[in-house]
Scaffold this motif. Structure first.
Motif, PDB file in Angstrom:
ATOM      1  N   ILE A  91      11.280  17.024  -4.031  1.00 20.21           N
ATOM      2  CA  ILE A  91      10.372  16.136  -3.867  1.00 20.21           C
ATOM      3  C   ILE A  91      10.408  15.026  -4.655  1.00 20.21           C
ATOM      4  N   GLU A  92      10.642  14.989  -5.747  1.00 21.44           N
ATOM      5  CA  GLU A  92      11.139  13.741  -6.684  1.00 21.44           C
ATOM      6  C   GLU A  92      12.162  12.940  -6.282  1.00 21.44           C
ATOM      7  N   ASN A  93      13.205  13.596  -5.779  1.00 26.36           N
ATOM      8  CA  ASN A  93      14.350  12.835  -5.107  1.00 26.36           C
ATOM      9  C   ASN A  93      13.749  12.268  -3.933  1.00 26.36           C
TER      10      ASN A  93
ATOM     11  N   SER B 106       1.039  -1.261  -0.048  1.00 27.74           N
ATOM     12  CA  SER B 106       0.024  -0.042   0.103  1.00 27.74           C
ATOM     13  C   SER B 106       0.930   1.360  -0.077  1.00 27.74           C
ATOM     14  N   ASN B 107       2.071   1.111   0.677  1.00 28.43           N
ATOM     15  CA  ASN B 107       2.937   2.159   0.881  1.00 28.43           C
ATOM     16  C   ASN B 107       3.651   2.746  -0.424  1.00 28.43           C
ATOM     17  N   LEU B 108       4.010   1.465  -1.118  1.00 26.19           N
ATOM     18  CA  LEU B 108       5.013   1.445  -2.372  1.00 26.19           C
ATOM     19  C   LEU B 108       3.563   2.117  -3.621  1.00 26.19           C
ATOM     20  N   SER B 109       2.416   1.781  -3.482  1.00 28.09           N
ATOM     21  CA  SER B 109       1.545   2.144  -4.417  1.00 28.09           C
ATOM     22  C   SER B 109       1.204   3.441  -4.232  1.00 28.09           C
ATOM     23  N   GLU B 110       1.189   4.121  -3.077  1.00 29.27           N
ATOM     24  CA  GLU B 110       0.986   5.328  -2.757  1.00 29.27           C
ATOM     25  C   GLU B 110       2.179   6.540  -3.177  1.00 29.27           C
ATOM     26  N   VAL B 111       3.453   5.904  -3.025  1.00 27.92           N
ATOM     27  CA  VAL B 111       4.570   6.579  -3.544  1.00 27.92           C
ATOM     28  C   VAL B 111       4.431   6.491  -5.128  1.00 27.92           C
ATOM     29  N   ASN B 112       4.252   5.559  -5.770  1.00 24.01           N
ATOM     30  CA  ASN B 112       3.995   5.607  -7.165  1.00 24.01           C
ATOM     31  C   ASN B 112       2.829   6.486  -7.714  1.00 24.01           C
ATOM     32  N   GLN B 113       1.729   6.725  -6.921  1.00 26.00           N
ATOM     33  CA  GLN B 113       0.827   7.578  -7.455  1.00 26.00           C
ATOM     34  C   GLN B 113       1.368   9.069  -7.399  1.00 26.00           C
ATOM     35  N   TYR B 114       2.064   9.377  -6.133  1.00 30.38           N
ATOM     36  CA  TYR B 114       2.681  10.531  -5.956  1.00 30.38           C
ATOM     37  C   TYR B 114       3.839  11.067  -7.235  1.00 30.38           C
ATOM     38  N   LYS B 115       4.459   9.645  -7.750  1.00 34.67           N
ATOM     39  CA  LYS B 115       5.569  10.147  -8.809  1.00 34.67           C
ATOM     40  C   LYS B 115       4.475  10.349 -10.222  1.00 34.67           C
ATOM     41  N   ARG B 116       3.515   9.635 -10.296  1.00 41.54           N
ATOM     42  CA  ARG B 116       2.684  10.224 -11.320  1.00 41.54           C
ATOM     43  C   ARG B 116       1.974  11.453 -11.394  1.00 41.54           C
ATOM     44  N   ASN B 117       1.625  12.051 -10.209  1.00 39.94           N
ATOM     45  CA  ASN B 117       1.523  13.278 -10.187  1.00 39.94           C
ATOM     46  C   ASN B 117       2.404  14.284 -10.409  1.00 39.94           C
ATOM     47  N   LEU B 118       3.841  13.903  -9.990  1.00 40.73           N
ATOM     48  CA  LEU B 118       5.022  14.764 -10.174  1.00 40.73           C
ATOM     49  C   LEU B 118       5.162  14.867 -11.833  1.00 40.73           C
TER      50      LEU B 118
ATOM     51  N   ILE C  18       0.824  17.237   1.148  1.00 37.04           N
ATOM     52  CA  ILE C  18       1.632  18.459   0.417  1.00 37.04           C
ATOM     53  C   ILE C  18       0.941  18.902  -0.836  1.00 37.04           C
ATOM     54  N   GLN C  19       0.429  19.942  -0.789  1.00 40.37           N
ATOM     55  CA  GLN C  19      -0.268  20.576  -2.300  1.00 40.37           C
ATOM     56  C   GLN C  19       0.736  21.368  -2.848  1.00 40.37           C
ATOM     57  N   LEU C  20       1.196  21.287  -4.288  1.00 34.78           N
ATOM     58  CA  LEU C  20       2.016  22.028  -4.864  1.00 34.78           C
ATOM     59  C   LEU C  20       1.442  22.659  -6.092  1.00 34.78           C
ATOM     60  N   ARG C  21       1.275  24.137  -5.981  1.00 35.75           N
ATOM     61  CA  ARG C  21       0.624  24.951  -7.276  1.00 35.75           C
ATOM     62  C   ARG C  21       1.567  24.903  -8.131  1.00 35.75           C
TER      63      ARG C  21
ATOM     64  N   SER D   2      -3.685  23.109  -8.224  1.00 38.27           N
ATOM     65  CA  SER D   2      -2.553  22.365  -7.503  1.00 38.27           C
ATOM     66  C   SER D   2      -2.692  20.711  -7.678  1.00 38.27           C
ATOM     67  N   VAL D   3      -1.553  20.203  -7.456  1.00 38.39           N
ATOM     68  CA  VAL D   3      -1.676  18.656  -7.212  1.00 38.39           C
ATOM     69  C   VAL D   3      -0.843  18.155  -5.991  1.00 38.39           C
ATOM     70  N   GLU D   4      -1.428  17.008  -5.698  1.00 41.81           N
ATOM     71  CA  GLU D   4      -0.616  16.500  -4.276  1.00 41.81           C
ATOM     72  C   GLU D   4       0.425  15.719  -4.780  1.00 41.81           C
ATOM     73  N   VAL D   5       1.781  16.338  -4.251  1.00 43.26           N
ATOM     74  CA  VAL D   5       2.933  15.617  -4.616  1.00 43.26           C
ATOM     75  C   VAL D   5       3.455  14.678  -3.366  1.00 43.26           C
TER      76      VAL D   5
END
Length: 293
Positions: free
Chosen positions: A236-238, A54-66, A170-173, A163-166
């Motif tokens: 954030i990506e790093n 679940s944690n890994l899936s969450e990280v992958n979703q944030y990377k797609r948002n990035l 954390i929301q980034l404009r 904004s997107v959740e990164v």
């Protein structure tokens, strides 16, 4: 308690059956590379695995948002670069008009070029990424700039930040402040420059030259802020890359079988199983007929 032949045979069959189960478990681990193939094999490992996955899936979703955020940044920067070229060319033409040596045809030609620059400006303001208008706040489904029936360009920009959740919480404009670059004032400025050339209004051009400089300064400030947010996105990506590596490692440690150990255990279990079969054959084989022969 008296131990009978039947009890020996039943116990031997039970141990042989257990040995088959151990062989099956080891063979499954060897073929799948996993410690378990179903939750009942080890509920603790299964529960931890669900959490890690679940944690890994969450990280992958944030990377797609990035990735989406980066596409907005790149497209926005490209659009601002085009606006810079438009304003710089407008500045050159205004300076050219201030020298007072232009003939009527020259002024009209410059006015026509300003008009085309104005239309290019509008086109940049209606830039789309994946079907979304990136310079219209959260109203991404509608173009922010339009031209009415009288040929007047109108700006109707949504000012809400997109904004997107990164990362968690954390929301980034990801969009610029579009009213600073594509607001009505910018197009009125271009229209006024065009009109000044059409009417050979040199006095107005002096004031308009200052306004173009102001617009260029505003553009520079907007590009600087966009660059700062882009740098934050990279940080954030790093961090997400590190989290992905850690989550993947934890999932692997929890679920992946130690293949070398499995092979060793399987070899040992096969030897034990053959011995159990041999002993079982000696226990189960004798019957009354064997003694009558």
């Amino acid at each position: 308690m008296r131990v009978t032949q039947g009890m020996l045979a039943a116990n031997s069959l039970k141990q042989i059956s257990n040995s088959y189960n151990k062989l099956e478990t080891l063979q499954n681990q060897l073929s799948t590379g996993k410690k378990i193939t179903r939750p009942s094999d080890d509920p603790v490992v299964a529960t931890k695995g669900m959490a890690y996955r679940s944690n890994l899936s969450e990280v992958n979703q944030y990377k797609r948002n990035l990735t989406e955020a980066q596409s907005w940044f790149d497209s926005s920067e490209s659009g601002l670069e085009q606006v810079n070229s438009i304003l710089q060319r407008t500045k050159e033409l205004v300076v050219q008009g201030l020298n007072g040596t232009n003939e009527s045809d020259d002024r009209q030609a410059i006015a026509r070029e300003i008009e085309q620059l104005k239309l290019d400006y509008m086109q940049v303001g209606n830039t789309q990424v994946a079907g979304n208008y990136i310079f219209n706040g959260v109203n991404v489904g509608a173009p922010p700039i339009s031209e009415n029936a009288s040929g007047i360009i109108e700006s109707n920009i949504n000012l809400d930040p997109f904004s997107v959740e990164v990362s968690k919480g954390i929301q980034l404009r990801v969009n610029i402040h579009p009213e600073n670059i594509f607001g009505q004032g910018a197009f009125d400025l271009m229209k006024n420059v065009q009109t000044a050339f059409e009417q050979n209004d040199v006095n107005s051009l002096k004031d308009l030259s200052t306004q173009v400089d102001t617009q260029l300064s505003t553009l520079l400030a907007e590009r600087s802020e966009l660059g700062a947010r882009s740098n934050r996105l990279e940080l954030i990506e790093n961090r997400l890359d590190s989290q992905e590596i850690t989550a993947t490692k934890m999932l692997s440690n929890n679920e992946d079988a130690d293949i070398e150990k499995v092979i060793t255990d399987l070899t040992v279990q096969e030897s034990v199983h053959r011995a159990a079969l041999g002993v079982g054959a000696q226990i189960i084989q004798p019957t009354l007929l064997d003694f009558l022969r």
